[in-house]
Design an enzyme around this catalytic site. Structure first.
Site, PDB file in Angstrom:
ATOM      1  N   CYS A   1       0.814  -1.233   0.000  1.00 64.91           N
ATOM      2  CA  CYS A   1       0.000   0.000   0.000  1.00 64.91           C
ATOM      3  C   CYS A   1       0.849   1.286   0.000  1.00 64.91           C
ATOM      4  O   CYS A   1       0.556   2.226  -0.750  1.00 64.91           O
ATOM      5  CB  CYS A   1      -0.949   0.008   1.197  1.00 64.91           C
ATOM      6  SG  CYS A   1      -0.284  -0.768   2.670  1.00 64.91           S
ATOM      7  N   HIS A   9      -2.984   6.106   4.630  1.00 62.59           N
ATOM      8  CA  HIS A   9      -1.571   6.288   4.962  1.00 62.59           C
ATOM      9  C   HIS A   9      -1.124   7.678   4.467  1.00 62.59           C
ATOM     10  O   HIS A   9      -1.564   8.141   3.413  1.00 62.59           O
ATOM     11  CB  HIS A   9      -0.692   5.262   4.230  1.00 62.59           C
ATOM     12  CG  HIS A   9      -0.853   3.844   4.690  1.00 62.59           C
ATOM     13  ND1 HIS A   9      -1.587   3.457   5.781  1.00 62.59           N
ATOM     14  CD2 HIS A   9      -0.330   2.702   4.169  1.00 62.59           C
ATOM     15  CE1 HIS A   9      -1.512   2.141   5.925  1.00 62.59           C
ATOM     16  NE2 HIS A   9      -0.760   1.657   4.952  1.00 62.59           N
TER      17      HIS A   9
HETATM   18  O1  25A Z   1       0.837 -12.205   4.959  1.00 68.51           O
HETATM   19  P1  25A Z   1       0.553 -10.765   4.662  1.00 68.51           P
HETATM   20  O2  25A Z   1       0.556 -10.471   3.201  1.00 68.51           O
HETATM   21  O3  25A Z   1       1.466  -9.839   5.406  1.00 68.51           O
HETATM   22  O4  25A Z   1      -0.990 -10.484   5.219  1.00 68.51           O
HETATM   23  C1  25A Z   1      -1.457 -10.736   6.571  1.00 68.51           C
HETATM   24  C2  25A Z   1      -2.826 -10.149   6.832  1.00 68.51           C
HETATM   25  O5  25A Z   1      -2.755  -8.791   6.437  1.00 68.51           O
HETATM   26  C3  25A Z   1      -4.019  -8.394   5.932  1.00 68.51           C
HETATM   27  C4  25A Z   1      -4.994  -9.537   5.985  1.00 68.51           C
HETATM   28  O6  25A Z   1      -5.767  -9.432   7.236  1.00 68.51           O
HETATM   29  C5  25A Z   1      -4.042 -10.697   6.043  1.00 68.51           C
HETATM   30  O7  25A Z   1      -4.633 -11.792   6.681  1.00 68.51           O
HETATM   31  N1  25A Z   1      -3.653  -7.893   4.625  1.00 68.51           N
HETATM   32  C6  25A Z   1      -3.036  -8.474   3.583  1.00 68.51           C
HETATM   33  N2  25A Z   1      -2.745  -7.606   2.626  1.00 68.51           N
HETATM   34  C7  25A Z   1      -3.187  -6.415   3.081  1.00 68.51           C
HETATM   35  C8  25A Z   1      -3.174  -5.088   2.545  1.00 68.51           C
HETATM   36  N3  25A Z   1      -2.653  -4.771   1.362  1.00 68.51           N
HETATM   37  C9  25A Z   1      -3.760  -6.609   4.323  1.00 68.51           C
HETATM   38  N4  25A Z   1      -4.280  -5.625   4.997  1.00 68.51           N
HETATM   39  C10 25A Z   1      -4.248  -4.385   4.442  1.00 68.51           C
HETATM   40  N5  25A Z   1      -3.713  -4.113   3.266  1.00 68.51           N
HETATM   41  P2  25A Z   1      -7.335  -9.153   7.337  1.00 68.51           P
HETATM   42  O8  25A Z   1      -7.772  -9.376   8.748  1.00 68.51           O
HETATM   43  O9  25A Z   1      -7.740  -7.906   6.724  1.00 68.51           O
HETATM   44  O10 25A Z   1      -8.001 -10.257   6.403  1.00 68.51           O
HETATM   45  C11 25A Z   1      -7.882 -11.568   6.663  1.00 68.51           C
HETATM   46  C12 25A Z   1      -8.696 -12.257   5.576  1.00 68.51           C
HETATM   47  O11 25A Z   1      -8.016 -13.438   5.217  1.00 68.51           O
HETATM   48  C13 25A Z   1      -8.904 -14.544   5.446  1.00 68.51           C
HETATM   49  N6  25A Z   1      -8.182 -15.747   5.773  1.00 68.51           N
HETATM   50  C14 25A Z   1      -7.326 -15.951   6.760  1.00 68.51           C
HETATM   51  N7  25A Z   1      -6.899 -17.231   6.774  1.00 68.51           N
HETATM   52  C15 25A Z   1      -7.532 -17.854   5.750  1.00 68.51           C
HETATM   53  C16 25A Z   1      -8.344 -16.913   5.103  1.00 68.51           C
HETATM   54  N8  25A Z   1      -9.090 -17.244   4.046  1.00 68.51           N
HETATM   55  C17 25A Z   1      -9.059 -18.528   3.593  1.00 68.51           C
HETATM   56  N9  25A Z   1      -8.316 -19.494   4.173  1.00 68.51           N
HETATM   57  C18 25A Z   1      -7.529 -19.204   5.247  1.00 68.51           C
HETATM   58  N10 25A Z   1      -6.797 -20.162   5.840  1.00 68.51           N
HETATM   59  C19 25A Z   1      -9.726 -14.096   6.610  1.00 68.51           C
HETATM   60  O12 25A Z   1     -10.919 -14.792   6.751  1.00 68.51           O
HETATM   61  C20 25A Z   1      -9.998 -12.678   6.208  1.00 68.51           C
HETATM   62  O13 25A Z   1     -11.034 -12.649   5.247  1.00 68.51           O
HETATM   63  P3  25A Z   1     -11.302 -15.279   8.244  1.00 68.51           P
HETATM   64  O14 25A Z   1     -12.523 -16.116   8.050  1.00 68.51           O
HETATM   65  O15 25A Z   1     -10.116 -15.910   8.878  1.00 68.51           O
HETATM   66  O16 25A Z   1     -11.664 -14.041   9.121  1.00 68.51           O
HETATM   67  C21 25A Z   1     -12.990 -13.626   9.158  1.00 68.51           C
HETATM   68  C22 25A Z   1     -13.213 -12.700  10.317  1.00 68.51           C
HETATM   69  O17 25A Z   1     -12.567 -13.176  11.484  1.00 68.51           O
HETATM   70  C23 25A Z   1     -11.686 -12.220  12.042  1.00 68.51           C
HETATM   71  N11 25A Z   1     -10.534 -12.978  12.530  1.00 68.51           N
HETATM   72  C24 25A Z   1      -9.475 -13.347  11.792  1.00 68.51           C
HETATM   73  N12 25A Z   1      -8.615 -14.030  12.556  1.00 68.51           N
HETATM   74  C25 25A Z   1      -9.154 -14.108  13.803  1.00 68.51           C
HETATM   75  C26 25A Z   1     -10.389 -13.428  13.798  1.00 68.51           C
HETATM   76  N13 25A Z   1     -11.148 -13.333  14.883  1.00 68.51           N
HETATM   77  C27 25A Z   1     -10.701 -13.895  16.023  1.00 68.51           C
HETATM   78  N14 25A Z   1      -9.532 -14.542  16.129  1.00 68.51           N
HETATM   79  C28 25A Z   1      -8.738 -14.681  15.040  1.00 68.51           C
HETATM   80  N15 25A Z   1      -7.557 -15.330  15.143  1.00 68.51           N
HETATM   81  C29 25A Z   1     -11.382 -11.274  10.932  1.00 68.51           C
HETATM   82  O18 25A Z   1     -11.219  -9.951  11.425  1.00 68.51           O
HETATM   83  C30 25A Z   1     -12.584 -11.350  10.030  1.00 68.51           C
HETATM   84  O19 25A Z   1     -13.550 -10.347  10.388  1.00 68.51           O
HETATM   85  O1  L14 Z   2       2.796  -5.855   2.218  1.00 67.34           O
HETATM   86  O2  L14 Z   2       0.658  -3.407   8.246  1.00 67.34           O
HETATM   87  O3  L14 Z   2       0.831  -5.285   1.543  1.00 67.34           O
HETATM   88  O4  L14 Z   2       0.203  -1.496   7.269  1.00 67.34           O
HETATM   89  C1  L14 Z   2       0.207  -4.100   3.790  1.00 67.34           C
HETATM   90  C2  L14 Z   2      -0.174  -3.572   5.126  1.00 67.34           C
HETATM   91  C3  L14 Z   2       2.297  -5.041   4.788  1.00 67.34           C
HETATM   92  C4  L14 Z   2       1.875  -4.484   6.133  1.00 67.34           C
HETATM   93  C5  L14 Z   2       1.630  -5.482   2.459  1.00 67.34           C
HETATM   94  C6  L14 Z   2       0.601  -2.684   7.251  1.00 67.34           C
HETATM   95  C7  L14 Z   2       1.132  -5.268   3.860  1.00 67.34           C
HETATM   96  C8  L14 Z   2       1.055  -3.254   5.936  1.00 67.34           C
END
Ligand code: 25A
Ligand code: L14
Length: 338
Positions: free
Chosen positions: A129, A243
């Protein structure tokens, strides 16, 4: 106009929800939409164009039958599933960091390098982002005179760390207002309300964080210029959405602030908000939920010869994630790749 079978993976997350909104508000040609997430979300329903759609569990089965998939479920899920979708002849636009620096994977900001898209590249990476909003402003300047060096300090909203991180800031602010004990931080290493945390992602051996090095490497790849030198300091701030970035650049030849402003006024996806005498400059509260990148405070960097300084603000969940992903899908159609 042809319509497409679309899937959103990680649909219930902070970015996934915005992907649905972008597909709807931009009237993307959707024939069918499938929402996939982890088991936690199975049984939930989300609304698209007034219709309820159930959230299904991501699996080898539900990975079949799509033409375009927007992924935002983290890097581990993308590593495992993007190749499965791609093998099923589906374009994957992936928001995670899993594929961005793979040489054969296009890393695309449509305003800058949609020419990197092609029929045989089924997995496409959506950049970080902070990088996206910076390069949409850098590119028009780079086209006037080559950028040699970029120094940037980011002020990153909590939504970048997902939905639970937004809940954490909210809970801390409520506890503070009610004079109750602070909840224990979970998503962040420290309390983020009324604080700044100069760490996003893990520290690497060179003392930069992974987020900072993503900005270095991704900027070079998207701009197609390995010679641009970048140094970043990424800071988490108690803002929900959008941001902000203080950016200093050095160019080969001098670009006056007037010339820069003129180029940015014409730049696609950019809005100049720069009228200091009337206190007009970009701020995250105004940029939240907006689909453009705002730039202001454009001025000469008086500490160097060919330098400019400016301030860039954009909604990290939109241009920083969901919007850029949908724009990549639109570029695939425009370029007749799909
Ligand atoms: O690895 P990275 O790239 O660094 O990314 C890590 C995390 O960053 C967010 C995203 O989180 C991701 O999981 N992300 C990634 N790129 C981003 C970006 N550019 C970014 N954020 C901002 N900018 P997130 O919370 O926004 O979204 C998570 C989504 O991923 C789904 N997911 C997770 N594991 C999965 C999966 N889908 C399929 N298979 C899997 N194994 C997740 O679905 C969500 O849609 P979910 O069902 O797990 O979550 C649904 C609701 O539950 C909450 N929740 C999540 N974890 C927990 C939880 N509640 C309680 N306890 C938990 N441990 C979530 O808030 C959601 O409302
Ligand atoms: O690499 O936590 O796209 O603000 C984007 C969200 C890294 C972390 C990515 C954050 C993520 C970032």
């Amino acid at each position: 106009m042809k319509k497409y079978k679309v899937a959103v993976v990680g649909a219930t997350g902070a970015v996934g929800q915005e992907m649905l909104k972008m597909l709807e508000s931009r009237n993307f040609p959707v024939e069918s939409l499938r929402l996939l997430a982890s088991e936690r979300s199975s049984g939930k329903k989300m609304v698209f164009k007034g219709k309820e759609i159930p959230v299904e569990v991501l699996s080898a089965e539900t990975a079949k039958g799509h033409e375009i998939a927007l992924f935002s479920a983290g890097a581990a899920i993308s590593k495992e599933y993007a190749p499965v979708f791609a093998k099923n002849n589906c374009f994957v636009i992936d928001n995670s960091s899993a594929w961005r620096m793979e040489p054969d994977i296009p890393l695309v900001v449509p305003e800058v390098n949609s020419s990197a898209l092609s029929k045989d590249k089924k997995i496409i990476a959506n950049p970080n982002c902070s990088t996206i909003q910076m390069v949409v402003v850098l590119k028009p300047l780079h086209d006037i005179s080559k950028i040699k060096r970029v120094v940037v300090a980011t002020y990153q909203a909590v939504s970048g760390a997902g939905g639970r991180a937004m809940e954490e800031l909210n809970a801390e602010a409520v506890a503070w207002a009610k004079n109750e004990p602070m909840p224990k931080p979970a998503k962040f290493p420290y309390q983020i309300a009324f604080n700044l945390i100069p760490q996003i992602d893990i520290f690497l051996e060179n003392s930069y964080t992974k987020e900072e090095i993503k900005m270095v490497n991704e900027t070079k790849k998207i701009m197609g210029d390995d010679s641009i030198r970048v140094s970043a300091t990424c800071v988490r701030v108690p803002v929900f959405r959008a941001h902000s970035e203080a950016v200093w650049i050095e160019t080969e030849n001098k670009i006056s602030p007037e010339k820069a402003r003129e180029a940015l006024l014409k730049a696609k996806g950019v809005k100049v908000q720069d009228d200091p005498s009337n206190k007009i400059y970009p701020m995250p509260l105004d940029a939240a939920n907006q689909q453009v990148t705002f730039v202001g405070r454009i001025r000469e960097d008086i500490s160097t010869d060919n330098g400019l300084a400016f301030w860039v603000v954009s909604d990290n969940l939109l241009k920083g994630a969901a919007l850029n992903a949908v724009e990549i899908a639109e570029a695939l159609i425009e370029r007749k790749i799909i």
